[in-house]
Design an enzyme around this catalytic site. Structure first.
Site, PDB file in Angstrom:
ATOM      1  N   ASP A   1     -34.948  49.032 118.240  1.00 57.62           N
ATOM      2  CA  ASP A   1     -33.492  48.930 118.199  1.00 57.62           C
ATOM      3  C   ASP A   1     -33.025  48.781 119.646  1.00 57.62           C
ATOM      4  O   ASP A   1     -33.019  49.757 120.404  1.00 57.62           O
ATOM      5  CB  ASP A   1     -32.941  50.204 117.537  1.00 57.62           C
ATOM      6  CG  ASP A   1     -31.439  50.333 117.684  1.00 57.62           C
ATOM      7  OD1 ASP A   1     -30.815  49.493 118.361  1.00 57.62           O
ATOM      8  OD2 ASP A   1     -30.886  51.307 117.123  1.00 57.62           O
TER       9      ASP A   1
ATOM     10  N   GLN B   1     -28.589  49.213 122.682  1.00 55.05           N
ATOM     11  CA  GLN B   1     -28.076  49.738 123.958  1.00 55.05           C
ATOM     12  C   GLN B   1     -28.889  49.243 125.148  1.00 55.05           C
ATOM     13  O   GLN B   1     -28.637  49.676 126.279  1.00 55.05           O
ATOM     14  CB  GLN B   1     -28.086  51.292 123.940  1.00 55.05           C
ATOM     15  CG  GLN B   1     -27.200  51.919 122.896  1.00 55.05           C
ATOM     16  CD  GLN B   1     -25.707  51.657 123.128  1.00 55.05           C
ATOM     17  OE1 GLN B   1     -25.294  51.207 124.205  1.00 55.05           O
ATOM     18  NE2 GLN B   1     -24.899  51.925 122.126  1.00 55.05           N
TER      19      GLN B   1
ATOM     20  N   CYS C   1     -22.980  58.575 115.434  1.00 55.53           N
ATOM     21  CA  CYS C   1     -23.917  58.012 114.445  1.00 55.53           C
ATOM     22  C   CYS C   1     -25.353  58.426 114.752  1.00 55.53           C
ATOM     23  O   CYS C   1     -26.292  57.648 114.533  1.00 55.53           O
ATOM     24  CB  CYS C   1     -23.821  56.485 114.368  1.00 55.53           C
ATOM     25  SG  CYS C   1     -22.248  55.916 113.753  1.00 55.53           S
TER      26      CYS C   1
HETATM   27  N1  PMP Z   1     -28.409  51.356 117.493  1.00 51.15           N
HETATM   28  C1  PMP Z   1     -27.846  51.915 118.554  1.00 51.15           C
HETATM   29  C2  PMP Z   1     -28.718  52.622 119.553  1.00 51.15           C
HETATM   30  C3  PMP Z   1     -26.458  51.850 118.722  1.00 51.15           C
HETATM   31  O1  PMP Z   1     -25.883  52.424 119.774  1.00 51.15           O
HETATM   32  C4  PMP Z   1     -25.682  51.174 117.762  1.00 51.15           C
HETATM   33  C5  PMP Z   1     -24.176  51.071 117.887  1.00 51.15           C
HETATM   34  N2  PMP Z   1     -23.538  52.256 118.200  1.00 51.15           N
HETATM   35  C6  PMP Z   1     -26.337  50.600 116.673  1.00 51.15           C
HETATM   36  C7  PMP Z   1     -27.695  50.706 116.570  1.00 51.15           C
HETATM   37  C8  PMP Z   1     -25.582  49.884 115.597  1.00 51.15           C
HETATM   38  O2  PMP Z   1     -25.003  48.743 116.084  1.00 51.15           O
HETATM   39  P1  PMP Z   1     -24.032  47.899 115.122  1.00 51.15           P
HETATM   40  O3  PMP Z   1     -22.949  48.846 114.723  1.00 51.15           O
HETATM   41  O4  PMP Z   1     -23.564  46.798 115.979  1.00 51.15           O
HETATM   42  O5  PMP Z   1     -24.862  47.481 113.967  1.00 51.15           O
END
Ligand code: PMP
Length: 413
Positions: A200, A203, A367
């Site tokens: 992922d 960031q 989140c």
């Molecule tokens: N992974 C990480 C580490 C994030 O910071 C975020 C967004 N806060 C996401 C995934 C999800 O990104 P998106 O909402 O653009 O799908």
């Protein structure tokens, strides 16, 4: 080379805004980044001059739009070091990209009793799709521990890899701690254990040089909106070999070669994974965002954020707060994200008082509920996160807002 921040700021119309009667200080870049006029203009120009559906029409306008859409993929591929645009699939976001892998790859490759390995520092978008897969398949979901509230525990990673997980999924950079994980080393270790790897990079890609070929990840996901681009466009990089062997995630127009009443055959990469009309303006805006970032240089972007973060950590260390995640001594493993707690003040109250000073920060579990509530042991934390247009003066304003918090909540130093 240091960034010319004053020049950069002129490109961002929103930074001239006032918030609650004070000049806006935008420190919520981990949630989403602001957009420069170059991106706004690229999207607007597309609507004015080249709007048409892609891959379909044989008229000039449609050919222009298609060429720009493909060019956008080539730009993305080059930016992250992918072999070709065939490896670049557009989804709505990092979240949708990870869900696509959990469904399209996971449903075929993960069976009852198999292990799935993620970490305690994941965003929900890299937890929930794996929980759902584990439930569907009766697989076992394991977590690499976070030690000291800062880093992934290396020994625990080694020990969980010995369970031979089918997939290892981890964030390149934590959106709460700012920890930069050793993506290349972790991927190598996971491959040696026979696992497929998803990273992922939501960031990471906006803030530092990332080369998916060097990292050798099988899948790498990130979002356009966090890197100066529009919302609603996210990228899934996948190794061509794995993508070729995968069935599509969505079915519909464009992703097929032939359709009969009972059976269909699939289009070639990357189109096999993109069903229906795509976010064409998003792709064009993302390419403009990448052009902007490339002009600044990702090494310089990283250096700028490192300087700001180091300065903010210094100031915060004298501000009577607890800082979460790696500190100044680990700047090579710390991105421009700082979460902290202040004894006697709820995170939401801190964010609200900051807002009254014009300072936009985020508070909550970001989140990442397991990390914030179980590892940091907090119901919520305030978080500052930086980008190319932030200044030390803005950090000073944020730190001064902490005095306001103490004054209003009557907290003694
Ligand atoms: N992974 C990480 C580490 C994030 O910071 C975020 C967004 N806060 C996401 C995934 C999800 O990104 P998106 O909402 O653009 O799908």
């Amino acid at each position: 080379m240091t960034l010319d921040v004053e020049k950069i700021r002129k490109d961002f119309p929103i930074l001239k805004s006032m918030a609650n009667g004070k000049p806006l200080v935008y420190l919520d870049n981990a949630a989403t980044a602001q957009k420069p006029r170059q991106v706004i203009n690229a999207v607007s120009k597309h609507y004015k001059k080249s709007n048409a559906n892609v891959h379909r029409g044989i008229y000039k306008l449609a050919e222009d739009a298609t060429a720009q859409y493909i060019k956008s993929k080539e730009t993305v591929a080059k930016f992250v070091g992918a072999e070709s645009y065939r490896s670049v699939i557009y989804f709505r976001s990092t979240t949708e990209a990870i869900n696509a892998v959990a469904r399209a790859w996971g449903d075929v490759n993960v069976d009852k009793g198999d292990h799935i390995l993620i970490t305690e520092m994941e965003h929900h978008s890299n937890i929930v799709p794996w929980q759902m897969l584990a439930k569907r398949k009766e697989a076992v979901l394991d977590y690499v521990k976070v030690s000291d509230g800062k880093f992934l525990d290396h020994d625990d990673f080694v020990s969980k890899l010995s369970l031979k997980p089918k997939i290892v999924a981890f964030s390149h950079v934590s959106n709460v701690l700012g920890t930069i994980n050793q993506a290349q080393e972790m991927t190598k270790m996971a491959h040696e254990a026979g696992s497929t790897v998803l990273i992922d990079g939501a960031q990471a890609v906006p803030h530092m040089p990332v080369n998916v070929s060097e990292i050798n990840a099988d899948f790498y996901a990130f979002s356009g909106h966090k890197m100066l681009g529009p919302s609603g466009i996210g990228v899934l990089y996948g190794s061509e070999e794995i993508l070729e062997g995968m069935a599509p995630f969505h079915g519909g127009g464009d992703m097929i070669r032939t359709v009969d009443f009972q059976e269909s055959t699939w289009n070639e990469l990357p189109w096999k994974f993109e069903a229906g009309t795509q976010n064409i303006e998003g792709a064009i805006g993302l390419a403009a965002a990448i052009k902007y970032l490339k002009r600044l240089g990702m090494e310089n972007v990283r250096e700028h954020e490192k300087t700001l973060t180091s300065y903010a950590l210094d100031r915060l260390s004298h501000a009577g707060v607890t800082i979460h995640g790696p500190g100044k001594e680990d700047m090579d493993k710390k991105a421009g994200v700082i979460s902290f707690s202040m004894k006697g003040a709820h995170a939401h109250d801190i964010a609200q008082i900051f807002d009254s000073e014009g300072v936009a920060i985020r508070s909550g579990h970001h989140c990442a509920m397991p990390l914030v509530t179980k590892i940091l042991n907090e119901p919520a934390v305030p978080r500052m996160s930086f980008y190319i247009y932030n200044t030390q003066a803005e950090i000073d304003t944020a730190i001064a807002s902490l005095d306001k918090v103490r004054e209003i909540l009557k907290i003694q130093r």
